[in-house]
Design a protein around this motif. Structure first.
Motif, PDB file in Angstrom:
ATOM      1  N   ALA A 155       0.825  -1.205   0.000  1.00 52.37           N
ATOM      2  CA  ALA A 155       0.000   0.000   0.000  1.00 52.37           C
ATOM      3  C   ALA A 155       0.862   1.258   0.000  1.00 52.37           C
ATOM      4  N   LEU A 156       1.911   1.261   0.822  1.00 50.55           N
ATOM      5  CA  LEU A 156       2.816   2.406   0.826  1.00 50.55           C
ATOM      6  C   LEU A 156       3.542   2.539  -0.508  1.00 50.55           C
ATOM      7  N   ALA A 157       4.009   1.418  -1.045  1.00 48.70           N
ATOM      8  CA  ALA A 157       4.724   1.443  -2.320  1.00 48.70           C
ATOM      9  C   ALA A 157       3.819   1.946  -3.447  1.00 48.70           C
ATOM     10  N   ARG A 158       2.573   1.527  -3.410  1.00 48.44           N
ATOM     11  CA  ARG A 158       1.610   1.966  -4.440  1.00 48.44           C
ATOM     12  C   ARG A 158       1.404   3.479  -4.348  1.00 48.44           C
ATOM     13  N   PHE A 159       1.338   3.983  -3.137  1.00 51.06           N
ATOM     14  CA  PHE A 159       1.192   5.427  -2.921  1.00 51.06           C
ATOM     15  C   PHE A 159       2.399   6.169  -3.511  1.00 51.06           C
ATOM     16  N   VAL A 160       3.590   5.642  -3.299  1.00 50.49           N
ATOM     17  CA  VAL A 160       4.803   6.271  -3.823  1.00 50.49           C
ATOM     18  C   VAL A 160       4.766   6.319  -5.347  1.00 50.49           C
ATOM     19  N   VAL A 161       4.408   5.228  -5.959  1.00 54.01           N
ATOM     20  CA  VAL A 161       4.447   5.120  -7.416  1.00 54.01           C
ATOM     21  C   VAL A 161       3.319   5.915  -8.081  1.00 54.01           C
ATOM     22  N   ASP A 162       2.128   5.851  -7.509  1.00 60.15           N
ATOM     23  CA  ASP A 162       0.948   6.401  -8.173  1.00 60.15           C
ATOM     24  C   ASP A 162       0.711   7.888  -7.921  1.00 60.15           C
ATOM     25  N   THR A 163       1.289   8.434  -6.878  1.00 64.43           N
ATOM     26  CA  THR A 163       1.007   9.828  -6.523  1.00 64.43           C
ATOM     27  C   THR A 163       1.847  10.777  -7.366  1.00 64.43           C
ATOM     28  N   ASP A 164       1.150  11.696  -8.033  1.00 61.13           N
ATOM     29  CA  ASP A 164       1.823  12.686  -8.868  1.00 61.13           C
ATOM     30  C   ASP A 164       1.532  14.101  -8.367  1.00 61.13           C
ATOM     31  N   TYR A 165       2.163  15.067  -8.975  1.00 64.45           N
ATOM     32  CA  TYR A 165       2.044  16.463  -8.540  1.00 64.45           C
ATOM     33  C   TYR A 165       0.590  16.903  -8.450  1.00 64.45           C
ATOM     34  N   ASP A 166      -0.197  16.569  -9.451  1.00 65.62           N
ATOM     35  CA  ASP A 166      -1.585  17.028  -9.497  1.00 65.62           C
ATOM     36  C   ASP A 166      -2.480  16.341  -8.463  1.00 65.62           C
ATOM     37  N   ASP A 167      -1.990  15.295  -7.817  1.00 62.63           N
ATOM     38  CA  ASP A 167      -2.772  14.590  -6.804  1.00 62.63           C
ATOM     39  C   ASP A 167      -2.627  15.215  -5.419  1.00 62.63           C
ATOM     40  N   ILE A 168      -1.726  16.165  -5.292  1.00 58.41           N
ATOM     41  CA  ILE A 168      -1.396  16.731  -3.978  1.00 58.41           C
ATOM     42  C   ILE A 168      -1.976  18.138  -3.870  1.00 58.41           C
ATOM     43  N   PRO A 169      -2.730  18.423  -2.804  1.00 59.53           N
ATOM     44  CA  PRO A 169      -3.320  19.761  -2.643  1.00 59.53           C
ATOM     45  C   PRO A 169      -2.275  20.862  -2.549  1.00 59.53           C
ATOM     46  N   ALA A 170      -2.660  22.048  -2.967  1.00 56.53           N
ATOM     47  CA  ALA A 170      -1.730  23.181  -2.999  1.00 56.53           C
ATOM     48  C   ALA A 170      -1.193  23.523  -1.608  1.00 56.53           C
ATOM     49  N   TYR A 171      -2.048  23.412  -0.570  1.00 53.77           N
ATOM     50  CA  TYR A 171      -1.592  23.795   0.769  1.00 53.77           C
ATOM     51  C   TYR A 171      -0.462  22.880   1.257  1.00 53.77           C
ATOM     52  N   VAL A 172      -0.455  21.628   0.791  1.00 54.18           N
ATOM     53  CA  VAL A 172       0.605  20.698   1.188  1.00 54.18           C
ATOM     54  C   VAL A 172       1.930  21.151   0.587  1.00 54.18           C
ATOM     55  N   PHE A 173       1.901  21.597  -0.657  1.00 56.46           N
ATOM     56  CA  PHE A 173       3.125  22.091  -1.288  1.00 56.46           C
ATOM     57  C   PHE A 173       3.618  23.366  -0.608  1.00 56.46           C
ATOM     58  N   GLU A 174       2.686  24.214  -0.171  1.00 55.38           N
ATOM     59  CA  GLU A 174       3.100  25.421   0.534  1.00 55.38           C
ATOM     60  C   GLU A 174       3.813  25.059   1.834  1.00 55.38           C
ATOM     61  N   THR A 175       3.303  24.062   2.531  1.00 59.71           N
ATOM     62  CA  THR A 175       3.959  23.584   3.749  1.00 59.71           C
ATOM     63  C   THR A 175       5.327  22.999   3.418  1.00 59.71           C
ATOM     64  N   GLN A 176       5.394  22.237   2.328  1.00 60.44           N
ATOM     65  CA  GLN A 176       6.663  21.609   1.961  1.00 60.44           C
ATOM     66  C   GLN A 176       7.716  22.644   1.590  1.00 60.44           C
ATOM     67  N   LYS A 177       7.310  23.701   0.923  1.00 54.12           N
ATOM     68  CA  LYS A 177       8.270  24.751   0.582  1.00 54.12           C
ATOM     69  C   LYS A 177       8.795  25.439   1.842  1.00 54.12           C
ATOM     70  N   LYS A 178       7.915  25.630   2.824  1.00 52.78           N
ATOM     71  CA  LYS A 178       8.374  26.165   4.109  1.00 52.78           C
ATOM     72  C   LYS A 178       9.399  25.221   4.740  1.00 52.78           C
ATOM     73  N   SER A 179       9.153  23.929   4.603  1.00 52.88           N
ATOM     74  CA  SER A 179      10.071  22.942   5.167  1.00 52.88           C
ATOM     75  C   SER A 179      11.441  23.008   4.494  1.00 52.88           C
ATOM     76  N   VAL A 180      11.464  23.205   3.191  1.00 55.46           N
ATOM     77  CA  VAL A 180      12.736  23.338   2.471  1.00 55.46           C
ATOM     78  C   VAL A 180      13.482  24.581   2.950  1.00 55.46           C
ATOM     79  N   LEU A 181      12.767  25.696   3.065  1.00 58.37           N
ATOM     80  CA  LEU A 181      13.375  26.930   3.559  1.00 58.37           C
ATOM     81  C   LEU A 181      13.929  26.724   4.963  1.00 58.37           C
ATOM     82  N   ASP A 182      13.161  26.072   5.797  1.00 62.47           N
ATOM     83  CA  ASP A 182      13.560  25.780   7.172  1.00 62.47           C
ATOM     84  C   ASP A 182      14.820  24.917   7.193  1.00 62.47           C
TER      85      ASP A 182
END
Length: 458
Positions: free
Chosen positions: A6-33
């Motif tokens: 199940a975890l492996a399937r999530f890794v393979v199948d999840t693409d950019y468009d499947d992820i909400p914008a707010y999650v990417f905003e959090t991730q960018k903060k994490s990179v800056l941090d």
């Protein structure tokens, strides 16, 4: 339950468009941090300089694939991940996922960045997607465990994060579902961390622990890419991860609930105080009491803290926590950080320098801290903290809880200020213009055609 698949399937199948914008905003903060902390840890982190030296010495003559942040050099991807990850958590200043109780990006970012550079031509959207997937997997693996596992001798945060780092590497390498499971298997065979680090005042393991997780994640992905076989069920197998570490005290349904539709990686707590998150309730509580009740340090007779099972390590052993000999022990000390907050009104990187640790006033106040553990506060109530300051005028009390509350959301501007503060301690000084360019590039990372436009700034 086919948890590994199940975890492996999530890794393979999840693409950019499947992820909400707010999650990417959090991730960018994490990179800056992460960039901020790494720049500061290069000189302030216990053992970091030596870890970078080991990585460099063992890369002699090899092709440099990836940047060592702040050092102006490139190393082979596994060693670059090792070097950067040794600094990524060293200041204990990084983001935390409070429900899963894991630093989900601590080794994920260094491992993914190194592999993305090694591959070349990776764009910003691809790197961000891999980072979110890695952060999410680290959280999910942790959520499968019902109890804190220090009692069995394991220090779990870097172990959980190692699987997230492996997931991010696998996504960048475009591995198949089966290969991802293989990579998880190889990571299981490499990464661990002893809870004995909590009992030793001299160890640097707490500081540099993520180095092993990141390096092993890169190797695990590369081994799987070669077609080498691991285990069919590295997590849920009869003698797999959850049996070995958690003694089968698990809830794998909880770990997989909403996977792919809701994202734990989108709810991170960003630290504005450079110490273990478990000390923050005490810092916040004493600051509130001192400010609202106008408490002067000289009138304090005792400060009593009731903490959770999980955070008892921040008060024990008492002789270590009340008079920390190193910055890392101080960062994991309720008495020290609480005393600093009372005396100075804040807790900063400067409070963990050698001279600051010898401050007589701080030591005297830290000695007045007492504690007890509420055994009923388990993993879910891990941040619950009850603080009472006893003074000549009476008792001053505050109860801190995060149960049922959303995490505090630091702004991008606050984290940019954190970048500037940490960068004051960088090995190679960066101008205000350079730091502004780094922050702006991260803020718009999804628009990068090649992440080399980002790494060239580091």
């Amino acid at each position: 339950m086919d948890f590994s698949r199940a975890l492996a399937r999530f890794v393979v199948d999840t693409d950019y468009d499947d992820i909400p914008a707010y999650v990417f905003e959090t991730q960018k903060k994490s990179v800056l941090d992460a960039v901020a902390i790494t720049l500061g840890a290069a000189t302030l982190g216990d053992g970091c300089k030596e870890m970078v030296e080991v990585a460099t010495e063992n890369s002699y003559g090899a092709v440099g694939d990836a940047a060592v942040i702040g050092f102006g050099r490139k190393l082979p991807a596994p060693w670059a991940a090792f070097a950067n990850a040794s600094m990524a958590h060293s200041l204990d200043f990084g983001d935390t996922q409070m429900r899963a109780i894991v630093h989900s990006n601590a080794s994920t970012f260094p491992a993914a960045l190194a592999v993305a550079e090694k591959l070349g031509g990776v764009d910003g959207k691809t790197l961000l997607t891999a980072l979110v997937i890695g952060s999410e997997v680290a959280c999910r693996v942790s959520l499968g465990v019902e109890q804190d596992l220090e009692r069995y001798g394991f220090y779990m945060p870097p172990i959980y994060t190692s699987f997230g780092a492996t997931a991010a590497v696998c996504k960048l390498l475009k591995l198949t579902e089966e290969q991802v499971v293989d990579a998880f298997s190889f990571d299981l065979c490499q990464t661990t961390c002893s809870a004995e680090l909590m009992n030793n005042r001299d160890t640097v393991v707490r500081s540099i622990r993520e180095a092993f997780a990141a390096k092993n994640a890169v190797l695990s992905g590369l081994l799987a890419q070669k077609g080498l076989k691991g285990f069919a069920e590295p997590f849920e197998g009869k003698l797999g991860f959850y049996h070995a570490y958690a003694r089968d005290e698990t809830d794998l349904d909880r770990a997989l609930e909403g996977l792919g539709s809701s994202f734990e990686a989108g709810t991170l707590y960003f630290k504005l105080w450079p110490s273990c998150a478990g000390t923050h309730p005490v810092i916040a509580s004493v600051k509130k009491l001192v400010e609202e009740d106008h408490i002067a340090p000289q009138e304090i007779r005792r400060v009593h803290v009731v903490t959770s099972q999980r955070n008892r390590m921040l008060a024990e052993p008492e002789e270590i926590r009340k008079a920390p000999a190193t910055s890392m022990i101080a960062k994991f000390s309720i008495p020290y950080t609480g005393a600093v907050a009372i005396l100075r009104g804040d807790v900063t990187l400067d409070d963990f320098q050698p001279a600051a640790l010898q401050d007589g006033a701080v030591k005297a106040l830290a000695a007045k801290f007492t504690y007890e553990v509420n055994e009923a506060w388990g993993k879910a109530e891990g941040m619950n903290t009850d603080v009472t300051i006893f003074t000549d005028r009476g008792e001053h009390h505050h109860f801190y809880t995060e149960v049922g509350l959303p995490p505090r959301d630091a702004t991008f501007e606050e984290l940019t200020a954190k970048l500037r503060s940490c960068a004051r301690h960088a090995v190679r000084p960066k101008s205000e213009e350079d730091l502004g360019r780094i922050a702006d590039t991260i803020r718009h990372m999804e628009s990068l055609e090649d992440i080399a436009q980002f790494t060239s700034l580091l």
